[in-house]
Scaffold this motif. Structure first.
Motif, PDB file in Angstrom:
ATOM      1  N   TRP A   1     -59.839 -42.841   2.782  1.00 34.06           N
ATOM      2  CA  TRP A   1     -60.692 -41.923   2.049  1.00 34.06           C
ATOM      3  C   TRP A   1     -60.389 -42.010   0.560  1.00 34.06           C
ATOM      4  CZ3 TRP A   1     -59.511 -37.132   5.606  1.00 34.06           C
ATOM      5  CH2 TRP A   1     -60.088 -37.346   6.862  1.00 34.06           C
ATOM      6  N   THR A   2     -61.422 -42.183  -0.250  1.00 29.19           N
ATOM      7  CA  THR A   2     -61.279 -42.173  -1.701  1.00 29.19           C
ATOM      8  C   THR A   2     -61.355 -40.719  -2.157  1.00 29.19           C
ATOM      9  OG1 THR A   2     -62.366 -44.323  -1.861  1.00 29.19           O
ATOM     10  CG2 THR A   2     -62.216 -43.026  -3.887  1.00 29.19           C
ATOM     11  N   VAL A   3     -60.280 -40.246  -2.796  1.00 32.44           N
ATOM     12  CA  VAL A   3     -60.211 -38.857  -3.261  1.00 32.44           C
ATOM     13  C   VAL A   3     -60.183 -38.863  -4.781  1.00 32.44           C
ATOM     14  CG1 VAL A   3     -58.873 -36.718  -3.211  1.00 32.44           C
ATOM     15  CG2 VAL A   3     -58.971 -38.182  -1.173  1.00 32.44           C
ATOM     16  N   GLN A   4     -61.177 -38.243  -5.380  1.00 31.59           N
ATOM     17  CA  GLN A   4     -61.304 -38.211  -6.840  1.00 31.59           C
ATOM     18  C   GLN A   4     -60.810 -36.861  -7.365  1.00 31.59           C
ATOM     19  OE1 GLN A   4     -62.396 -40.834  -8.940  1.00 31.59           O
ATOM     20  NE2 GLN A   4     -61.433 -39.446 -10.375  1.00 31.59           N
ATOM     21  N   PRO A   5     -59.711 -36.849  -8.156  1.00 30.09           N
ATOM     22  CA  PRO A   5     -59.267 -35.601  -8.766  1.00 30.09           C
ATOM     23  C   PRO A   5     -60.185 -35.233  -9.934  1.00 30.09           C
ATOM     24  CG  PRO A   5     -57.841 -37.412  -9.422  1.00 30.09           C
ATOM     25  CD  PRO A   5     -58.846 -37.974  -8.457  1.00 30.09           C
ATOM     26  N   GLU A   6     -60.041 -34.021 -10.453  1.00 28.74           N
ATOM     27  CA  GLU A   6     -60.869 -33.611 -11.594  1.00 28.74           C
ATOM     28  C   GLU A   6     -60.657 -34.538 -12.779  1.00 28.74           C
ATOM     29  OE1 GLU A   6     -61.164 -29.558 -12.850  1.00 28.74           O
ATOM     30  OE2 GLU A   6     -61.066 -28.838 -10.787  1.00 28.74           O
ATOM     31  N   LYS A   7     -59.401 -34.953 -13.003  1.00 29.36           N
ATOM     32  CA  LYS A   7     -59.087 -35.881 -14.088  1.00 29.36           C
ATOM     33  C   LYS A   7     -58.213 -36.997 -13.528  1.00 29.36           C
ATOM     34  CE  LYS A   7     -59.128 -32.396 -17.717  1.00 29.36           C
ATOM     35  NZ  LYS A   7     -58.331 -31.665 -18.697  1.00 29.36           N
ATOM     36  N   GLY A   8     -58.413 -38.192 -14.043  1.00 33.79           N
ATOM     37  CA  GLY A   8     -57.553 -39.304 -13.650  1.00 33.79           C
ATOM     38  C   GLY A   8     -58.186 -40.218 -12.621  1.00 33.79           C
ATOM     39  N   LYS A   9     -57.347 -41.135 -12.158  1.00 39.02           N
ATOM     40  CA  LYS A   9     -57.788 -42.165 -11.220  1.00 39.02           C
ATOM     41  C   LYS A   9     -57.891 -41.624  -9.797  1.00 39.02           C
ATOM     42  CE  LYS A   9     -55.771 -46.097 -13.654  1.00 39.02           C
ATOM     43  NZ  LYS A   9     -54.834 -47.217 -13.541  1.00 39.02           N
ATOM     44  N   ALA A  10     -58.722 -42.305  -9.023  1.00 39.71           N
ATOM     45  CA  ALA A  10     -58.900 -41.942  -7.617  1.00 39.71           C
ATOM     46  C   ALA A  10     -57.637 -42.242  -6.816  1.00 39.71           C
ATOM     47  CB  ALA A  10     -60.085 -42.701  -7.038  1.00 39.71           C
ATOM     48  N   HIS A  11     -57.451 -41.486  -5.749  1.00 47.23           N
ATOM     49  CA  HIS A  11     -56.356 -41.712  -4.800  1.00 47.23           C
ATOM     50  C   HIS A  11     -56.976 -42.228  -3.509  1.00 47.23           C
ATOM     51  CE1 HIS A  11     -53.848 -39.397  -7.524  1.00 47.23           C
ATOM     52  NE2 HIS A  11     -54.654 -38.361  -7.403  1.00 47.23           N
ATOM     53  N   TYR A  12     -56.211 -43.017  -2.784  1.00 48.86           N
ATOM     54  CA  TYR A  12     -56.690 -43.574  -1.526  1.00 48.86           C
ATOM     55  C   TYR A  12     -55.811 -43.051  -0.405  1.00 48.86           C
ATOM     56  CZ  TYR A  12     -59.390 -46.355  -4.705  1.00 48.86           C
ATOM     57  OH  TYR A  12     -60.253 -46.722  -5.683  1.00 48.86           O
ATOM     58  N   ILE A  13     -56.417 -42.261   0.466  1.00 44.13           N
ATOM     59  CA  ILE A  13     -55.693 -41.567   1.520  1.00 44.13           C
ATOM     60  C   ILE A  13     -56.044 -42.194   2.871  1.00 44.13           C
ATOM     61  CG2 ILE A  13     -55.296 -39.316   2.614  1.00 44.13           C
ATOM     62  CD1 ILE A  13     -54.597 -39.421  -0.429  1.00 44.13           C
ATOM     63  N   PRO A  14     -55.051 -42.736   3.588  1.00 44.69           N
ATOM     64  CA  PRO A  14     -55.358 -43.309   4.904  1.00 44.69           C
ATOM     65  C   PRO A  14     -55.602 -42.199   5.927  1.00 44.69           C
ATOM     66  CG  PRO A  14     -53.004 -43.392   4.497  1.00 44.69           C
ATOM     67  CD  PRO A  14     -53.636 -42.862   3.239  1.00 44.69           C
ATOM     68  N   TYR A  15     -56.612 -42.381   6.767  1.00 47.46           N
ATOM     69  CA  TYR A  15     -56.880 -41.407   7.816  1.00 47.46           C
ATOM     70  C   TYR A  15     -55.985 -41.751   9.007  1.00 47.46           C
ATOM     71  CZ  TYR A  15     -59.208 -38.582  11.333  1.00 47.46           C
ATOM     72  OH  TYR A  15     -59.466 -37.669  12.340  1.00 47.46           O
ATOM     73  N   ILE A  16     -54.716 -41.282   8.892  1.00 46.46           N
ATOM     74  CA  ILE A  16     -53.732 -41.459   9.953  1.00 46.46           C
ATOM     75  C   ILE A  16     -53.046 -40.121  10.195  1.00 46.46           C
ATOM     76  CG2 ILE A  16     -53.347 -43.933   9.579  1.00 46.46           C
ATOM     77  CD1 ILE A  16     -50.834 -43.206   7.964  1.00 46.46           C
ATOM     78  N   GLU A  17     -52.503 -39.966  11.383  1.00 41.53           N
ATOM     79  CA  GLU A  17     -51.894 -38.710  11.805  1.00 41.53           C
ATOM     80  C   GLU A  17     -50.746 -38.259  10.902  1.00 41.53           C
ATOM     81  OE1 GLU A  17     -49.889 -37.558  15.904  1.00 41.53           O
ATOM     82  OE2 GLU A  17     -51.920 -38.365  16.195  1.00 41.53           O
ATOM     83  N   ASP A  18     -49.947 -39.208  10.387  1.00 41.17           N
ATOM     84  CA  ASP A  18     -48.821 -38.851   9.525  1.00 41.17           C
ATOM     85  C   ASP A  18     -49.268 -38.220   8.212  1.00 41.17           C
ATOM     86  OD1 ASP A  18     -47.117 -39.872  11.405  1.00 41.17           O
ATOM     87  OD2 ASP A  18     -46.682 -41.732  10.315  1.00 41.17           O
ATOM     88  N   VAL A  19     -50.496 -38.505   7.778  1.00 42.78           N
ATOM     89  CA  VAL A  19     -50.982 -38.027   6.481  1.00 42.78           C
ATOM     90  C   VAL A  19     -51.947 -36.859   6.643  1.00 42.78           C
ATOM     91  CG1 VAL A  19     -52.258 -38.651   4.396  1.00 42.78           C
ATOM     92  CG2 VAL A  19     -50.628 -40.265   5.381  1.00 42.78           C
ATOM     93  N   VAL A  20     -52.998 -37.037   7.403  1.00 36.90           N
ATOM     94  CA  VAL A  20     -54.037 -36.005   7.542  1.00 36.90           C
ATOM     95  C   VAL A  20     -53.577 -34.993   8.586  1.00 36.90           C
ATOM     96  CG1 VAL A  20     -56.442 -35.538   8.091  1.00 36.90           C
ATOM     97  CG2 VAL A  20     -55.828 -37.645   6.883  1.00 36.90           C
ATOM     98  N   LYS A  21     -53.344 -33.768   8.126  1.00 35.29           N
ATOM     99  CA  LYS A  21     -52.801 -32.726   9.000  1.00 35.29           C
ATOM    100  C   LYS A  21     -53.879 -31.829   9.594  1.00 35.29           C
ATOM    101  CE  LYS A  21     -48.747 -34.237   8.675  1.00 35.29           C
ATOM    102  NZ  LYS A  21     -48.200 -34.945   9.824  1.00 35.29           N
ATOM    103  N   SER A  22     -54.960 -31.561   8.836  1.00 34.85           N
ATOM    104  CA  SER A  22     -56.051 -30.762   9.393  1.00 34.85           C
ATOM    105  C   SER A  22     -57.351 -31.079   8.678  1.00 34.85           C
ATOM    106  CB  SER A  22     -55.749 -29.267   9.294  1.00 34.85           C
ATOM    107  OG  SER A  22     -55.792 -28.820   7.957  1.00 34.85           O
ATOM    108  N   VAL A  23     -58.431 -31.002   9.449  1.00 33.90           N
ATOM    109  CA  VAL A  23     -59.771 -31.228   8.925  1.00 33.90           C
ATOM    110  C   VAL A  23     -60.624 -30.035   9.347  1.00 33.90           C
ATOM    111  CG1 VAL A  23     -61.800 -32.725   8.972  1.00 33.90           C
ATOM    112  CG2 VAL A  23     -59.513 -33.736   9.106  1.00 33.90           C
ATOM    113  N   ASP A  24     -61.109 -29.290   8.358  1.00 36.89           N
ATOM    114  CA  ASP A  24     -61.961 -28.120   8.596  1.00 36.89           C
ATOM    115  C   ASP A  24     -63.341 -28.426   8.019  1.00 36.89           C
ATOM    116  OD1 ASP A  24     -63.256 -25.690   8.699  1.00 36.89           O
ATOM    117  OD2 ASP A  24     -61.640 -24.540   7.776  1.00 36.89           O
ATOM    118  N   ILE A  25     -64.212 -28.947   8.878  1.00 36.24           N
ATOM    119  CA  ILE A  25     -65.545 -29.369   8.436  1.00 36.24           C
ATOM    120  C   ILE A  25     -66.369 -28.177   7.950  1.00 36.24           C
ATOM    121  CG2 ILE A  25     -67.737 -30.371   9.230  1.00 36.24           C
ATOM    122  CD1 ILE A  25     -65.441 -32.393   8.737  1.00 36.24           C
TER     123      ILE A  25
END
Length: 172
Positions: free
Chosen positions: A133-157
């Motif tokens: 997932w490409t995550v764009q902060p308000e300022k600065g460069k984008a972050h790249y977050i892997p959709y894996i269990e160790d990283v993504v803890k909860s998803v509230d659609i």
């Protein structure tokens, strides 16, 4: 009726009405199954320019190659270049736990487990192993977050909120 993007037509292929699509769906085999109906959008209109029915589908390099019923020649599909293919909400199926449609994830706010806002998801990249997932902060460069269990803890659609564990080096 809502329509959801599944791909973009980037070019034609050969002389028999085949088009090249860069897919933005995890369900290419389902979306491009022979007989499937897709909306072809040439502009940002709420309604499709035309509805097309898939006549054939095959993979070629990084593309999905499609033909549509009634469009068997190159000259008939040349005008489709740069159009967006979308699927109607009536064709969306129920997903299993921890599976999401791209349109549900894009636009979500990402927070750390400590409550710090990291940014908003703007794009989903397919890597083969897992989505990123490409995550764009308000300022600065984008972050790249892997959709894996160790990283993504909860998803509230419903609340468009995703909580992640920020591992060392993840946001640098």
């Amino acid at each position: 009726m809502e329509w959801y993007k599944v791909g973009k037509i980037v070019n034609t292929h050969g002389i028999w009405g085949e088009i090249r699509v860069i897919s933005t769906t995890d369900f290419a085999d389902e979306r491009y199954e022979v007989g499937s109906e897709l909306g072809l959008f040439k502009t940002d209109d709420a309604k499709p320019t035309i509805i097309v029915k898939v006549a054939s589908h095959r993979k070629h390099k990084n593309f999905d190659l499609l033909t549509f019923e009634g469009y068997g020649l190159l000259k008939e599909v040349e005008g489709f270049r740069d159009a967006v293919l979308k699927v109607s909400e009536k064709y969306l199926t129920e997903l299993e736990d921890n599976e999401f449609y791209y349109h549900e994830i894009i636009g979500c706010t990402v927070e750390s487990t400590e409550g710090e806002t990291i940014g908003t998801i703007t794009e989903i990249l397919q890597t083969g192993a897992n989505d990123v997932w490409t995550v764009q902060p308000e300022k600065g460069k984008a972050h790249y977050i892997p959709y894996i269990e160790d990283v993504v803890k909860s998803v509230d659609i419903e609340n468009k909120k995703i909580v992640i564990e920020v591992l060392d080096g993840l946001l640098s």
